[in-house]
Enzyme design. Structure first.
Site, mmCIF file in Angstrom:
data_model
loop_
_atom_site.group_PDB
_atom_site.id
_atom_site.type_symbol
_atom_site.label_atom_id
_atom_site.label_comp_id
_atom_site.label_asym_id
_atom_site.label_seq_id
_atom_site.Cartn_x
_atom_site.Cartn_y
_atom_site.Cartn_z
ATOM 1 N N ASP A 104 13.961 18.449 26.136
ATOM 2 C CA ASP A 104 13.391 17.235 25.563
ATOM 3 C C ASP A 104 11.876 17.246 25.747
ATOM 4 O O ASP A 104 11.365 17.849 26.706
ATOM 5 C CB ASP A 104 13.977 15.998 26.235
ATOM 6 N N TYR A 121 19.291 22.086 36.732
ATOM 7 C CA TYR A 121 18.350 20.992 36.501
ATOM 8 C C TYR A 121 18.171 20.169 37.777
ATOM 9 O O TYR A 121 19.113 19.980 38.551
ATOM 10 C CB TYR A 121 18.866 20.051 35.406
ATOM 11 N N ASP A 180 16.920 7.820 28.333
ATOM 12 C CA ASP A 180 15.794 8.254 29.165
ATOM 13 C C ASP A 180 14.738 7.156 29.177
ATOM 14 O O ASP A 180 14.915 6.088 28.567
ATOM 15 C CB ASP A 180 15.224 9.597 28.699
ATOM 16 N N ARG A 216 20.837 13.611 30.204
ATOM 17 C CA ARG A 216 20.749 12.177 29.902
ATOM 18 C C ARG A 216 22.134 11.527 29.881
ATOM 19 O O ARG A 216 22.302 10.381 30.293
ATOM 20 C CB ARG A 216 20.043 11.965 28.565
#
Length: 302
Positions: A47, A75, A89, A181
């Site tokens: 993103d 992550y 987000d 997300r």
């Protein structure tokens, strides 16, 4: 007569430590420009506000992109508890709020349900296609977006830090197609407090680690000079998860022409996917059958 692509024939992998505020496509274009390369692609979108590993393939390395895309990824991300947003987000519009704040023990107790083989609904603002249209485009146009759940393997999901009651930092290792997300959203719903991603960083992707990444500033400093080659890794990095089968000069010629070629198949089963090498250089990827590799991808690096 078709127009020839500008740039030079250059092949290999470049690991970028992507900054926030730029799209993955923009990073790829920047790398392609800096190397003056004809062809470039990446192995897994981040993103715009996310940072970390973005592996960019140049030239013949683009043929190995699927193998990196399919690999496990890690992550580190921070979830803002108490709020849900339409994008899942911090960039989105706040939809719901809650005063509830779970304890660390409650958070840890909720994580196993999001681990292992799970079904995950992608965010409405995502690149998933619905009847040929990107979901994020439909969502931006105000259309109702209904996405179906899809399978995801989450190898691990752990709580690493609780900086304050509103924020919790997690680390996750997952397979292809995972949306961090969605994990934040689903965790917030499971805890009854809502949640969205505040910060996101990809720490490794398949064979590529953020510690080996180059910044765009570092790349700019040596753009279109010989010094930039320091940041170019070999094509073969993208094939580390496949078995390597040495071939001969004559076998390499056959493989590069798209025909089966003889390989030394130690420890490889009939029908396994593998790659053939000559003096350590990738020649082709294909299926191993009766002492030969039947190529599906051929590398033209000579």
């Amino acid at each position: 007569m078709g127009r020839r692509k500008k740039g030079r024939d250059i092949s290999g992998w470049v690991v970028i430590d992507k900054p926030a505020g730029i799209t993955s496509t923009s990073v790829v274009n920047k790398v392609r420009w800096a190397f003056d390369a004809k062809k470039a692609g990446h192995a897994g979108t981040l993103d715009p506000d996310a940072t970390g590993v973005l592996a960019v393939a140049l030239g013949e390395a683009t043929k190995t992109v699927p193998f990196v895309t399919d690999a496990m990824k890690a992550y580190r991300f921070t979830v803002r508890l108490g709020q849900s947003t339409n994008t899942d987000d911090a960039e989105g519009e706040v939809l719901s709020e809650s005063e509830t704040r779970p304890s660390d023990e409650e958070i840890e107790a909720a994580l196993p349900a999001l681990t292992g083989d799970i079904m995950q609904v992608p965010p409405k603002f995502s690149a998933v296609k619905i009847d040929g249209q990107r979901a994020y485009k439909l969502a931006r146009d105000g259309e109702e977006v209904e996405l179906t759940a899809r399978p995801l393997f989450v190898e691990s999901l752990v709580l690493v830090e609780r900086s304050d009651p509103d924020h919790v930092t997690l680390e996750m290792v997952c397979g292809k197609g995972g949306y961090v997300r969605s994990i934040a959203r689903d965790l917030g719903e499971a805890l009854g407090c809502f949640g969205h991603v505040r910060e996101l960083r990809r720490t490794w992707s398949g064979p590529f680690d953020v510690e080996d990444g180059v910044t765009l500033e570092e790349l700019d400093a040596v753009a279109k000079t010989d010094a930039i080659m320091e940041f170019l890794g070999p094509i073969e990095i993208g094939l580390v998860d496949l078995p390597e089968l040495p071939t001969t000069e004559s076998g390499a010629v056959k493989l590069r022409n798209g025909n089966p070629g003889m390989v030394i198949g130690t420890g490889v089963q009939y029908g396994d996917e593998a790659w053939a090498s000559l003096n350590g250089q990738a020649v082709a990827v294909g299926r191993f059958k009766a002492g030969e590799l039947h190529p599906s991808r051929v590398f033209n690096t000579n």
